[in-house]
Design a protein around this motif. Structure first.
Motif, mmCIF file in Angstrom:
data_model
loop_
_atom_site.group_PDB
_atom_site.id
_atom_site.type_symbol
_atom_site.label_atom_id
_atom_site.label_comp_id
_atom_site.label_asym_id
_atom_site.label_seq_id
_atom_site.Cartn_x
_atom_site.Cartn_y
_atom_site.Cartn_z
ATOM 1 N N TYR A 32 -45.500 -91.611 -8.775
ATOM 2 C CA TYR A 32 -45.934 -91.906 -7.423
ATOM 3 C C TYR A 32 -46.416 -90.591 -6.816
ATOM 4 O O TYR A 32 -45.859 -89.537 -7.112
ATOM 5 N N PHE A 34 -47.742 -88.414 -3.241
ATOM 6 C CA PHE A 34 -47.534 -88.338 -1.803
ATOM 7 C C PHE A 34 -48.313 -87.157 -1.217
ATOM 8 O O PHE A 34 -48.557 -86.163 -1.900
ATOM 9 N N TYR A 36 -47.549 -84.953 2.326
ATOM 10 C CA TYR A 36 -46.732 -84.734 3.503
ATOM 11 C C TYR A 36 -47.400 -83.650 4.347
ATOM 12 O O TYR A 36 -48.071 -82.762 3.820
ATOM 13 N N LEU A 46 -44.365 -87.841 6.264
ATOM 14 C CA LEU A 46 -45.267 -88.482 5.320
ATOM 15 C C LEU A 46 -46.616 -88.786 5.958
ATOM 16 O O LEU A 46 -46.685 -89.349 7.048
ATOM 17 N N LYS A 49 -49.037 -92.322 0.780
ATOM 18 C CA LYS A 49 -48.514 -92.308 -0.577
ATOM 19 C C LYS A 49 -49.241 -93.327 -1.443
ATOM 20 O O LYS A 49 -49.781 -94.314 -0.928
ATOM 21 N N TYR A 50 -49.256 -93.049 -2.741
ATOM 22 C CA TYR A 50 -49.879 -93.940 -3.706
ATOM 23 C C TYR A 50 -48.810 -94.501 -4.643
ATOM 24 O O TYR A 50 -48.051 -93.757 -5.271
ATOM 25 N N LEU A 51 -48.772 -95.855 -4.723
ATOM 26 C CA LEU A 51 -47.866 -96.509 -5.652
ATOM 27 C C LEU A 51 -48.651 -97.065 -6.828
ATOM 28 O O LEU A 51 -48.368 -96.766 -7.979
ATOM 29 N N SER A 52 -49.610 -97.906 -6.528
ATOM 30 C CA SER A 52 -50.414 -98.561 -7.543
ATOM 31 C C SER A 52 -51.529 -99.303 -6.817
ATOM 32 O O SER A 52 -51.619 -99.255 -5.596
ATOM 33 N N PHE A 99 -34.678 -89.351 -8.761
ATOM 34 C CA PHE A 99 -34.327 -88.892 -7.430
ATOM 35 C C PHE A 99 -35.077 -87.619 -7.066
ATOM 36 O O PHE A 99 -34.833 -87.056 -6.016
ATOM 37 N N LYS A 100 -35.934 -87.181 -7.938
ATOM 38 C CA LYS A 100 -36.505 -85.861 -7.749
ATOM 39 C C LYS A 100 -37.978 -85.950 -7.398
ATOM 40 O O LYS A 100 -38.751 -86.604 -8.098
ATOM 41 N N THR A 101 -38.352 -85.288 -6.318
ATOM 42 C CA THR A 101 -39.755 -85.171 -5.934
ATOM 43 C C THR A 101 -40.153 -83.718 -6.076
ATOM 44 O O THR A 101 -39.453 -82.833 -5.576
ATOM 45 N N TYR B 33 -30.793 -85.102 0.564
ATOM 46 C CA TYR B 33 -31.271 -83.938 -0.194
ATOM 47 C C TYR B 33 -31.114 -82.667 0.643
ATOM 48 O O TYR B 33 -31.141 -82.703 1.869
ATOM 49 N N TYR B 35 -33.245 -78.957 0.658
ATOM 50 C CA TYR B 35 -34.363 -78.167 0.155
ATOM 51 C C TYR B 35 -34.290 -76.769 0.761
ATOM 52 O O TYR B 35 -33.826 -76.587 1.881
ATOM 53 N N ILE B 45 -36.309 -78.161 -4.235
ATOM 54 C CA ILE B 45 -35.111 -78.977 -4.085
ATOM 55 C C ILE B 45 -33.896 -78.204 -4.581
ATOM 56 O O ILE B 45 -33.962 -77.472 -5.570
ATOM 57 N N SER B 48 -29.419 -83.226 -4.652
ATOM 58 C CA SER B 48 -29.666 -84.595 -4.248
ATOM 59 C C SER B 48 -28.359 -85.373 -4.409
ATOM 60 O O SER B 48 -27.673 -85.236 -5.429
ATOM 61 N N ILE B 56 -28.460 -84.467 -8.399
ATOM 62 C CA ILE B 56 -29.272 -83.346 -8.856
ATOM 63 C C ILE B 56 -28.694 -82.047 -8.318
ATOM 64 O O ILE B 56 -28.374 -81.930 -7.146
ATOM 65 N N ARG B 100 -39.591 -98.269 -4.613
ATOM 66 C CA ARG B 100 -40.791 -97.695 -5.186
ATOM 67 C C ARG B 100 -41.391 -96.671 -4.233
ATOM 68 O O ARG B 100 -41.511 -96.918 -3.045
ATOM 69 N N ALA B 101 -41.774 -95.519 -4.792
ATOM 70 C CA ALA B 101 -42.379 -94.451 -3.983
ATOM 71 C C ALA B 101 -41.538 -94.183 -2.734
ATOM 72 O O ALA B 101 -42.029 -94.259 -1.602
ATOM 73 N N GLN B 104 -39.353 -89.693 1.801
ATOM 74 C CA GLN B 104 -38.286 -88.841 2.314
ATOM 75 C C GLN B 104 -38.532 -88.530 3.778
ATOM 76 O O GLN B 104 -39.662 -88.283 4.197
#
Lengths: 113, 115
Positions: A32, A34, A36, A46, A49-52, A99-101, B33, B35, B45, B48, B56, B100-101, B104
């Motif tokens: 995905y 994003f 920001y 935000l 964002k792009y999902l699909s 969980f990580k962006t 989270y 950061y 990061i 988490s 994390i 999904r997506a 935050q």
């Protein structure tokens, strides 16, 4: 592993001019994407964002971004910027289960009168 | 109504001290989270948490200890502060796994200056 590269650290532009902020990503799995924005002395919020689905994503404040899978890019555009768009813009990627962006290094957009 | 709040906003302290930063979210999110943003605006990061459990830990020195007493809070305690810890620390939250997506939501940041 995923990574994000923002190709410009600073973009100066005159008010009412168009702008493009460039972002490339790399990932071995579906992601995905994003954008920001961080205004001075504030946290990130935000933009879009792009999902699909449709590769053109519209966000807040007149911004839009286009997902290009073959070029692994997700560039942000605005047809006419305002002084108030002056801020730091971050491209980000997350995988579909984690969980990580991962954030790019940021691009400072500076709009001049 | 502030969605994600942090206290304090500014923190100035001497090397070697211990300090804490508090974070609270009122969005009902499961994931939170921490950061660190350095002087060049690079955002990295640190931790988490999902539902009060650590998910994390990004090779952060063990001088940094997060604590989540409940889903709405994630505090950050830092022992033996060093000059290199000077930065802006952001707390964020998101709905959590299965979304999904997941977007935050960031707090306003805590600017830590170590002298």
């Amino acid at each position: 592993a995923q990574s994000v590269t923002q190709l410009d650290s600073q973009v100066p532009v005159f008010e009412e001019a168009p702008v493009e902020l460039r972002c490339n990503y790399s990932s071995s799995v579906s992601v995905y994407l994003f954008w920001y924005v961080q205004y001075p002395n504030q946290g990130l919020q935000l933009l879009l964002k792009y999902l699909s689905g449709s590769t053109l994503v519209k966000g807040i404040n007149g911004f839009e971004a286009e997902f290009n899978k073959s070029q692994t890019s997700f560039h942000l555009r605005k047809p006419s910027v305002h002084i108030s768009d002056t801020a730091e813009y971050f491209c980000a990627v997350s995988n579909t289960g984690g969980f990580k962006t991962i954030f790019g290094a940021g691009t400072r957009l500076f709009v001049k009168a | 109504d502030t969605a994600v709040s942090q206290t304090p906003k500014y923190l100035v302290t001497q090397m070697g001290n211990d300090k804490s930063i508090k974070c609270e979210q009122n969005l009902g999110h499961d994931t939170m989270y921490w950061y660190k943003q350095d002087s060049k605006k690079f955002l990295k990061i640190m931790f988490s948490y999902n539902n009060k459990e650590l998910i994390i830990n990004e090779t952060v020195p063990n001088r940094f200890s997060p604590k989540s007493p409940d889903k709405a809070h994630l505090n950050l305690h830092i022992n033996s502060l060093e000059l290199g810890d000077s930065a802006v620390y952001f707390c964020a939250s998101s709905q959590g796994p299965g979304v999904r997506a997941d977007t935050q939501y960031f707090g306003p940041g805590t600017r830590l200056t170590v002298l």
